[in-house]
Design a protein around this motif. Structure first.
Motif, PDB file in Angstrom:
ATOM      1  N   LEU A 149       0.811  -1.215   0.000  1.00 51.13           N
ATOM      2  CA  LEU A 149       0.000   0.000   0.000  1.00 51.13           C
ATOM      3  C   LEU A 149       0.847   1.269   0.000  1.00 51.13           C
ATOM      4  O   LEU A 149       0.435   2.293  -0.537  1.00 51.13           O
ATOM      5  N   ALA A 150       2.028   1.212   0.603  1.00 46.15           N
ATOM      6  CA  ALA A 150       2.884   2.396   0.729  1.00 46.15           C
ATOM      7  C   ALA A 150       3.485   2.787  -0.626  1.00 46.15           C
ATOM      8  O   ALA A 150       3.474   2.002  -1.575  1.00 46.15           O
ATOM      9  N   PRO A 151       4.038   3.994  -0.736  1.00 45.68           N
ATOM     10  CA  PRO A 151       4.693   4.402  -1.981  1.00 45.68           C
ATOM     11  C   PRO A 151       5.835   3.482  -2.388  1.00 45.68           C
ATOM     12  O   PRO A 151       6.103   3.294  -3.566  1.00 45.68           O
ATOM     13  N   ALA A 152       6.526   2.894  -1.408  1.00 45.49           N
ATOM     14  CA  ALA A 152       7.590   1.921  -1.657  1.00 45.49           C
ATOM     15  C   ALA A 152       7.721   1.067  -0.406  1.00 45.49           C
ATOM     16  O   ALA A 152       7.345   1.498   0.694  1.00 45.49           O
ATOM     17  N   PRO A 153       8.251  -0.151  -0.515  1.00 44.79           N
ATOM     18  CA  PRO A 153       8.350  -1.028   0.659  1.00 44.79           C
ATOM     19  C   PRO A 153       9.135  -0.426   1.813  1.00 44.79           C
ATOM     20  O   PRO A 153       8.864  -0.743   2.973  1.00 44.79           O
ATOM     21  N   ASP A 154      10.091   0.456   1.516  1.00 47.39           N
ATOM     22  CA  ASP A 154      10.977   0.976   2.554  1.00 47.39           C
ATOM     23  C   ASP A 154      10.685   2.418   2.948  1.00 47.39           C
ATOM     24  O   ASP A 154      11.478   3.043   3.649  1.00 47.39           O
ATOM     25  N   ARG A 155       9.570   2.951   2.524  1.00 47.13           N
ATOM     26  CA  ARG A 155       9.262   4.330   2.917  1.00 47.13           C
ATOM     27  C   ARG A 155       7.756   4.603   2.835  1.00 47.13           C
ATOM     28  O   ARG A 155       7.026   3.925   2.124  1.00 47.13           O
ATOM     29  N   GLY A 156       7.330   5.605   3.615  1.00 49.16           N
ATOM     30  CA  GLY A 156       5.930   6.019   3.583  1.00 49.16           C
ATOM     31  C   GLY A 156       5.031   5.270   4.546  1.00 49.16           C
ATOM     32  O   GLY A 156       3.831   5.512   4.576  1.00 49.16           O
ATOM     33  N   TRP A 157       5.596   4.364   5.353  1.00 51.70           N
ATOM     34  CA  TRP A 157       4.784   3.656   6.334  1.00 51.70           C
ATOM     35  C   TRP A 157       5.645   3.313   7.538  1.00 51.70           C
ATOM     36  O   TRP A 157       6.873   3.277   7.451  1.00 51.70           O
ATOM     37  N   GLY A 158       4.978   3.057   8.671  1.00 51.88           N
ATOM     38  CA  GLY A 158       5.731   2.666   9.848  1.00 51.88           C
ATOM     39  C   GLY A 158       4.835   2.360  11.031  1.00 51.88           C
ATOM     40  O   GLY A 158       3.695   2.833  11.114  1.00 51.88           O
ATOM     41  N   HIS A 159       5.373   1.546  11.948  1.00 56.99           N
ATOM     42  CA  HIS A 159       4.703   1.261  13.214  1.00 56.99           C
ATOM     43  C   HIS A 159       5.091   2.377  14.172  1.00 56.99           C
ATOM     44  O   HIS A 159       6.237   2.425  14.641  1.00 56.99           O
ATOM     45  N   VAL A 160       4.148   3.272  14.473  1.00 52.07           N
ATOM     46  CA  VAL A 160       4.501   4.492  15.206  1.00 52.07           C
ATOM     47  C   VAL A 160       4.316   4.372  16.718  1.00 52.07           C
ATOM     48  O   VAL A 160       4.805   5.233  17.461  1.00 52.07           O
ATOM     49  N   GLY A 161       3.621   3.339  17.190  1.00 54.29           N
ATOM     50  CA  GLY A 161       3.446   3.234  18.635  1.00 54.29           C
ATOM     51  C   GLY A 161       2.320   2.298  19.013  1.00 54.29           C
ATOM     52  O   GLY A 161       1.848   1.495  18.195  1.00 54.29           O
ATOM     53  N   PRO A 162       1.854   2.366  20.268  1.00 56.81           N
ATOM     54  CA  PRO A 162       0.818   1.457  20.767  1.00 56.81           C
ATOM     55  C   PRO A 162      -0.547   1.783  20.174  1.00 56.81           C
ATOM     56  O   PRO A 162      -0.695   2.697  19.359  1.00 56.81           O
ATOM     57  N   SER A 163      -1.540   1.043  20.603  1.00 52.31           N
ATOM     58  CA  SER A 163      -2.895   1.257  20.101  1.00 52.31           C
ATOM     59  C   SER A 163      -3.313   2.721  20.259  1.00 52.31           C
ATOM     60  O   SER A 163      -3.136   3.317  21.321  1.00 52.31           O
ATOM     61  N   GLY A 164      -3.850   3.267  19.218  1.00 45.32           N
ATOM     62  CA  GLY A 164      -4.259   4.675  19.190  1.00 45.32           C
ATOM     63  C   GLY A 164      -3.238   5.581  18.550  1.00 45.32           C
ATOM     64  O   GLY A 164      -3.585   6.665  18.079  1.00 45.32           O
ATOM     65  N   ALA A 165      -1.965   5.162  18.528  1.00 47.37           N
ATOM     66  CA  ALA A 165      -0.901   6.036  18.026  1.00 47.37           C
ATOM     67  C   ALA A 165      -1.035   6.314  16.533  1.00 47.37           C
ATOM     68  O   ALA A 165      -0.686   7.404  16.055  1.00 47.37           O
ATOM     69  N   GLY A 166      -1.532   5.329  15.781  1.00 44.19           N
ATOM     70  CA  GLY A 166      -1.692   5.534  14.344  1.00 44.19           C
ATOM     71  C   GLY A 166      -2.698   6.627  14.042  1.00 44.19           C
ATOM     72  O   GLY A 166      -2.432   7.534  13.237  1.00 44.19           O
ATOM     73  N   HIS A 167      -3.840   6.562  14.705  1.00 45.56           N
ATOM     74  CA  HIS A 167      -4.866   7.572  14.469  1.00 45.56           C
ATOM     75  C   HIS A 167      -4.523   8.902  15.135  1.00 45.56           C
ATOM     76  O   HIS A 167      -4.952   9.966  14.675  1.00 45.56           O
TER      77      HIS A 167
END
Length: 298
Positions: A149-167
């Motif tokens: 889904l991201a622009p490339a496998p190595d950029r544009g996405w990430g696990h940013v933290g615990p539940s709620g952190a993404g939103h």
């Protein structure tokens, strides 16, 4: 990987297509029925059919409106799932709701990921920016999905933290977006008002697209809009908001963080909806009262 996509509206449908074209099997369900391009996807007529079509551990991605629709979907979905399955909320939910939903899913043994998703209608071609909150193990399981889904496998996405952190991070992202959009709008309004210069605003925007410190995708969109419709004729001066700006301002107040640009940008959106502003009438009356300034008849 097999993914169940619930909600095949414009953005959900485009995400499903990007996944399918990236080699994943996508089974879609939408109460309103598949629309437009999503007709080429495998679809089912109910949530039980969707769950039955997926191998264990099941991955179900929700793209439904924030608020009650997410809870209603979980009410119907959770009894159909098994421990170890994964639910992803890719919509613009309030992060407090995501924290609550993660706890609810955990009680059922189901993993819940909140995925702030940015990219809009261009995500099918350009890829999506994905900010993911939740358990690391569930994120690792879905890594092939996020990389597709991201622009490339190595950029544009990430696990940013615990539940709620993404939103939460997506909420702040949209608040920043409000401020950037407002700055562009005000700047172009100033240039448009300077009639003596006879500026070609589409030309100015195109110049700024290259080398300028204010270049951005939003500027690209402005350049396109001005080239197609230099006077913006036919566009009502009414700016909607979908909630994230309000949540960002409320969070800033809660955290004692000064955020005047984002706050004023939100207020300007609210102001754009006032066809007959009582406040402005009061200002005119006050100016006449203390200074004798004339009032224009309404």
């Amino acid at each position: 990987m097999d993914i169940g996509m619930v909600g095949l509206g414009r953005m959900g449908g485009n995400m499903a297509l990007r996944l399918a074209r990236g080699g994943h099997r996508v089974v879609g369900f939408d109460r309103a029925g598949a629309r437009g391009e999503v007709a080429e996807l495998e679809t089912v007529q109910s949530l039980p059919e969707l769950v039955a079509a997926l191998p264990v551990p099941r991955v179900v991605w929700l793209m439904v409106p924030a608020g009650a629709p997410v809870d209603l979907t979980l009410d119907q979905l959770l009894p159909l799932l098994q421990p170890g399955d994964v639910v992803v909320d890719g919509g613009n939910s309030n992060y407090h709701d995501s924290e609550r939903r993660a706890a609810r899913c955990s009680d059922a043994g189901v993993h819940f990921l909140d995925c702030g998703t940015s990219g809009g209608v261009w995500g099918l071609q350009e890829g999506y920016s994905l900010m993911i909150g939740g358990e690391a193990g569930a994120v690792a399981l879905l890594r092939p999905v996020f990389e597709t889904l991201a622009p490339a496998p190595d950029r544009g996405w990430g696990h940013v933290g615990p539940s709620g952190a993404g939103h939460f991070t997506k909420m702040v992202h949209n608040g920043i977006e409000y401020g950037m959009m407002q700055a562009y709008a005000e700047g172009f309004a100033i240039m448009q008002r300077k009639e003596a210069m006879a500026l070609d605003l589409a030309q100015v925007a195109k110049i700024w697209q290259h080398g300028s410190v204010v270049r951005s995708w939003l500027l690209d969109l402005a350049a396109d809009a001005l080239e197609q419709n230099p006077t913006l004729e036919g566009i009502a001066p009414y700016v909607s908001d979908s909630g994230e700006g309000r949540w960002t301002v409320a969070e800033a107040i809660e955290l004692d963080v000064s955020a005047p640009v984002i706050t004023l940008s939100l207020l300007e959106r609210l102001r754009s909806r006032e066809k007959d502003s009582y406040a402005d009438k009061m200002l005119a009356a006050l100016r006449q009262g203390f200074g004798g300034h004339g009032i224009r008849p309404g």
